[in-house]
Write an enzyme that holds these catalytic residues in place. Structure first.
Site, mmCIF file in Angstrom:
data_model
loop_
_atom_site.group_PDB
_atom_site.id
_atom_site.type_symbol
_atom_site.label_atom_id
_atom_site.label_comp_id
_atom_site.label_asym_id
_atom_site.label_seq_id
_atom_site.Cartn_x
_atom_site.Cartn_y
_atom_site.Cartn_z
ATOM 1 N N GLY A 40 0.814 -1.218 0.000
ATOM 2 C CA GLY A 40 0.000 0.000 0.000
ATOM 3 C C GLY A 40 0.841 1.259 0.000
ATOM 4 O O GLY A 40 2.033 1.224 -0.309
ATOM 5 N N HIS A 46 4.207 1.438 -8.124
ATOM 6 C CA HIS A 46 3.241 0.341 -7.972
ATOM 7 C C HIS A 46 2.279 0.303 -9.165
ATOM 8 O O HIS A 46 1.941 -0.769 -9.673
ATOM 9 C CB HIS A 46 2.394 0.535 -6.701
ATOM 10 C CG HIS A 46 3.160 0.532 -5.421
ATOM 11 N ND1 HIS A 46 3.319 1.651 -4.648
ATOM 12 C CD2 HIS A 46 3.793 -0.473 -4.755
ATOM 13 C CE1 HIS A 46 4.008 1.354 -3.553
ATOM 14 N NE2 HIS A 46 4.312 0.077 -3.596
ATOM 15 N N GLN A 70 7.891 -9.214 7.883
ATOM 16 C CA GLN A 70 9.121 -8.742 7.232
ATOM 17 C C GLN A 70 9.703 -7.510 7.916
ATOM 18 O O GLN A 70 10.620 -6.891 7.401
ATOM 19 C CB GLN A 70 8.894 -8.516 5.727
ATOM 20 C CG GLN A 70 7.969 -7.375 5.388
ATOM 21 C CD GLN A 70 7.605 -7.383 3.911
ATOM 22 O OE1 GLN A 70 6.914 -8.272 3.439
ATOM 23 N NE2 GLN A 70 8.101 -6.408 3.163
ATOM 24 N N GLU A 157 11.923 -3.950 -10.083
ATOM 25 C CA GLU A 157 13.384 -4.071 -9.954
ATOM 26 C C GLU A 157 13.929 -3.125 -8.890
ATOM 27 O O GLU A 157 15.086 -3.217 -8.506
ATOM 28 C CB GLU A 157 14.058 -3.779 -11.306
ATOM 29 C CG GLU A 157 13.801 -4.876 -12.315
ATOM 30 C CD GLU A 157 14.466 -4.625 -13.652
ATOM 31 O OE1 GLU A 157 14.928 -3.478 -13.890
ATOM 32 O OE2 GLU A 157 14.510 -5.562 -14.460
ATOM 33 N N GLN A 162 14.899 -8.845 -3.883
ATOM 34 C CA GLN A 162 13.593 -9.471 -3.601
ATOM 35 C C GLN A 162 13.060 -10.180 -4.846
ATOM 36 O O GLN A 162 12.543 -11.298 -4.771
ATOM 37 C CB GLN A 162 12.625 -8.383 -3.146
ATOM 38 C CG GLN A 162 11.179 -8.823 -3.036
ATOM 39 C CD GLN A 162 10.320 -7.705 -2.475
ATOM 40 O OE1 GLN A 162 10.369 -7.434 -1.293
ATOM 41 N NE2 GLN A 162 9.538 -7.054 -3.314
ATOM 42 N N MET A 193 11.044 5.982 -6.726
ATOM 43 C CA MET A 193 9.820 6.156 -5.935
ATOM 44 C C MET A 193 9.743 5.079 -4.863
ATOM 45 O O MET A 193 10.102 3.932 -5.094
ATOM 46 C CB MET A 193 8.598 6.077 -6.843
ATOM 47 C CG MET A 193 8.473 7.274 -7.733
ATOM 48 S SD MET A 193 6.879 7.271 -8.572
ATOM 49 C CE MET A 193 7.098 8.728 -9.570
ATOM 50 N N SER A 194 9.276 5.473 -3.678
ATOM 51 C CA SER A 194 9.162 4.555 -2.552
ATOM 52 C C SER A 194 8.108 5.095 -1.597
ATOM 53 O O SER A 194 8.024 6.322 -1.405
ATOM 54 C CB SER A 194 10.512 4.466 -1.818
ATOM 55 O OG SER A 194 10.338 3.867 -0.549
ATOM 56 N N SER A 195 7.357 4.206 -0.996
ATOM 57 C CA SER A 195 6.378 4.648 0.008
ATOM 58 C C SER A 195 7.098 5.357 1.151
ATOM 59 O O SER A 195 6.537 6.248 1.791
ATOM 60 C CB SER A 195 5.595 3.454 0.553
ATOM 61 O OG SER A 195 5.003 2.738 -0.508
ATOM 62 N N ARG A 196 8.340 4.960 1.415
ATOM 63 C CA ARG A 196 9.082 5.554 2.541
ATOM 64 C C ARG A 196 9.592 6.962 2.221
ATOM 65 O O ARG A 196 10.026 7.662 3.124
ATOM 66 C CB ARG A 196 10.245 4.655 2.959
ATOM 67 C CG ARG A 196 9.770 3.366 3.629
ATOM 68 C CD ARG A 196 10.911 2.593 4.270
ATOM 69 N NE ARG A 196 10.421 1.521 5.120
ATOM 70 C CZ ARG A 196 10.303 0.245 4.740
ATOM 71 N NH1 ARG A 196 10.618 -0.121 3.519
ATOM 72 N NH2 ARG A 196 9.843 -0.676 5.581
#
Ligand code: AMP
Length: 294
Positions: A40, A46, A70, A157, A162, A193-196
């Site tokens: 999310g 995403h 995780q 990627e 992962q 881009m990252s949720s964090r």
């Protein structure tokens, strides 16, 4: 490939039973299914996976599940951004057909005691600094694939190790699904881009935007034949000078098996991998490097 069907309203299911009912209905109608696992706090990275899935399968299910297994106790499970209503709007606009949002007790009911361990490929890099991480990821992705029974599952990627861990698991366990890797989506200044990224202050955001330039520069030098050891030294110095609070790792590894490259020039397709701390936020990125033509 068939074009994906476009629904006016995205469906939401929260149980394995309801998920299976929807997917089985599609299968009975001869439709293929793609799965996009996420935690999310969705962004364009995403959504690019949803579009990729839609280009390869008739229907796309995106899962939203902040997976407690995780995160280590000291990590950001409690504060990880959660914005379900907004995520659903974004998924709908991207053409996703179904959101699967299980509560933790649906994923890990009382008595749950199985976990998946992938060995070599999960060691080092993020597996070195987050020893619990890939066990948690492999277990939840295995469950998501078993729950949704998709034809394909799409991973970014951005989380390159992962992606390889999941490919290895699917191959080793004969799971009947094709794993698709999709390129990293970046902000205008190249920040992955990252949720964090939502955690960053404006000052930290400016520092974060320099990481990709360092990695791209290192990859260009390696592709021109520079030695790995010297390139890492230069990259480390550039990261220190850019104002990052800490460098977790900076490594050059082969793109297929993540074998360490160097100390001389790269001899196989490789990637430069980094994890850095900006303020209190840990960010990762990677960049491809091809060996110079012989
Ligand atoms: P997450 O929600 O962070 O667990 O990520 C869910 C999926 O989105 C993973 O397959 C990630 O690799 C992928 N992803 C996250 N950020 C990006 C990005 N900037 N570009 C492409 N894929 C991404």
């Amino acid at each position: 490939m068939p074009a994906a069907v476009v629904d006016s309203q995205i469906g939401v299911v929260r149980s394995v039973k309801a998920l299976r009912a929807r997917v089985d209905g599609w299968r009975a109608a001869g439709e293929t299914v793609g799965l996009v696992p996420t935690m999310g706090a969705l962004h364009e990275g995403h959504l690019s996976l949803v579009r990729r899935s839609n280009s390869l399968a008739r229907r796309t299910v995106a899962s939203i599940f902040v997976n407690p297994r995780q995160f280590a106790p000291h990590e950001d499970f409690g504060s990880y951004p959660r914005q379900e209503a907004h995520d659903l709007e974004l998924l709908q606009k991207a053409g996703c057909h179904l959101a699967y949002i299980p509560p933790p007790e649906e994923m890990y009911p009382d008595g749950f005691q199985t976990s998946i361990a992938v060995s070599e490929i999960a060691q080092g890099l993020c597996g070195g600094s987050r020893p619990h991480f890939f066990g948690g990821v492999a277990t939840v992705v295995c469950k998501l694939i078993n729950q949704a029974r998709p034809d394909i599952a799409v991973f970014g990627e951005k989380d390159y190790q992962q992606l390889l861990v999941i490919r290895r698991m699917v191959k080793d366990l004969n799971m009947p699904v094709d794993i698709i890797g999709a390129p990293i989506v970046r902000e205008a200044d190249g920040l992955a881009m990252s949720s964090r990224n939502a955690y960053l202050s404006s000052e930290e955001r400016a520092i974060a935007g320099r990481l990709n330039a360092v990695l791209a520069d290192m990859a260009a030098k390696l592709s021109a034949g520079a030695e790995v050891a010297a390139t890492i030294d230069d990259g480390r110095a550039a990261i220190n000078a850019a104002g990052f609070a800490a460098l977790d790792y900076l490594e050059v590894r082969s793109a297929d098996l993540l074998e360490p490259m160097g100390p001389g020039a790269i001899t196989r397709p490789s990637r430069v991998f980094a994890a850095v701390i900006v303020g209190k936020t840990r960010l990762i990125d990677n960049w491809p490097a091809e060996p110079p033509a012989a």
